[in-house]
Write a protein that holds these residues in place. Structure first.
Motif, short mmCIF file in Angstrom:
data_model
loop_
_atom_site.label_atom_id
_atom_site.label_comp_id
_atom_site.label_asym_id
_atom_site.label_seq_id
_atom_site.Cartn_x
_atom_site.Cartn_y
_atom_site.Cartn_z
N LEU A 23 77.84 61.10 -3.86
CA LEU A 23 79.10 60.30 -4.54
C LEU A 23 79.10 59.25 -5.15
CD1 LEU A 23 82.28 60.77 -4.58
CD2 LEU A 23 82.07 59.46 -2.37
N VAL A 24 79.64 59.04 -6.30
CA VAL A 24 79.92 57.70 -6.87
C VAL A 24 81.39 57.65 -6.89
CG1 VAL A 24 79.43 56.08 -8.73
CG2 VAL A 24 77.83 57.75 -7.75
N THR A 76 80.66 59.17 -19.04
CA THR A 76 79.87 59.87 -19.67
C THR A 76 78.35 59.43 -19.79
OG1 THR A 76 81.50 60.82 -21.22
CG2 THR A 76 79.34 61.02 -21.68
N ALA A 77 78.20 58.22 -19.98
CA ALA A 77 76.72 57.70 -19.97
C ALA A 77 76.29 57.63 -18.70
CB ALA A 77 76.80 56.16 -20.53
N ALA A 78 77.03 57.32 -17.36
CA ALA A 78 76.49 57.47 -16.21
C ALA A 78 76.08 58.92 -15.90
CB ALA A 78 77.47 56.78 -15.23
N THR A 79 77.08 59.73 -16.05
CA THR A 79 76.83 61.24 -15.91
C THR A 79 75.30 61.88 -16.71
OG1 THR A 79 79.09 61.55 -15.68
CG2 THR A 79 77.57 63.24 -15.99
N ARG A 80 75.21 61.35 -17.97
CA ARG A 80 74.07 61.86 -18.47
C ARG A 80 73.00 60.99 -18.01
NH1 ARG A 80 75.34 61.94 -24.75
NH2 ARG A 80 73.21 63.31 -24.65
N THR A 81 72.73 60.18 -17.55
CA THR A 81 71.90 59.27 -16.86
C THR A 81 71.35 60.09 -15.71
OG1 THR A 81 72.53 57.32 -18.03
CG2 THR A 81 70.85 57.01 -16.13
N TRP A 82 72.27 60.22 -14.73
CA TRP A 82 72.12 60.78 -13.47
C TRP A 82 71.86 62.22 -13.32
CZ3 TRP A 82 75.01 64.29 -9.99
CH2 TRP A 82 74.39 64.06 -8.53
N LEU A 83 72.29 63.05 -14.37
CA LEU A 83 72.13 64.47 -14.34
C LEU A 83 70.95 65.05 -15.23
CD1 LEU A 83 75.64 66.06 -14.74
CD2 LEU A 83 74.26 66.05 -12.47
N PRO A 84 70.15 65.83 -14.94
CA PRO A 84 68.83 66.20 -15.46
C PRO A 84 69.27 66.69 -16.77
CG PRO A 84 69.01 67.70 -13.61
CD PRO A 84 70.19 66.49 -13.50
N ALA A 85 68.28 66.39 -17.69
CA ALA A 85 68.62 67.14 -19.10
C ALA A 85 68.54 68.49 -19.00
CB ALA A 85 67.70 66.21 -20.02
#
Length: 87
Positions: A23-24, A76-85
């Motif tokens: 969680l964040v 969006t930037a945080a999610t794209r960084t955290w989730l695998p591509a």
């Protein structure tokens, strides 16, 4: 800027811990910059922040632009960084 101690009633942390889920919790500012004009110290800024209505207040009315655009871009930037591509 670290907002310091804030009151809250969100129990999402308890739910995430119980579920074993990461969680964040983000606090996105939405105050009108004009409310901070003339401040010259951290103490003055803190006092003006404290005077702003909280998100559960009926007086809460964040400045929609640029709050919504900047908040969406940051999350969006945080999610794209955290989730695998995925591809």
């Amino acid at each position: 800027m670290d907002p310091g101690l804030v009151t809250g009633s969100e129990d999402v942390g308890v739910l995430a811990t119980s579920a074993g889920a990461p969680l964040v919790y983000w606090l996105l500012g939405g105050a009108d910059p004009a409310a901070f004009e003339g401040t010259t110290s951290v103490e003055e800024i803190r006092a003006r922040v404290a005077a702003q209505p909280a998100n559960h207040s009926p007086l809460f009315a964040p400045v929609i632009s640029p709050t919504l655009d900047l908040g969406t871009a940051a999350l969006t930037a945080a999610t794209r960084t955290w989730l695998p591509a995925t591809g």
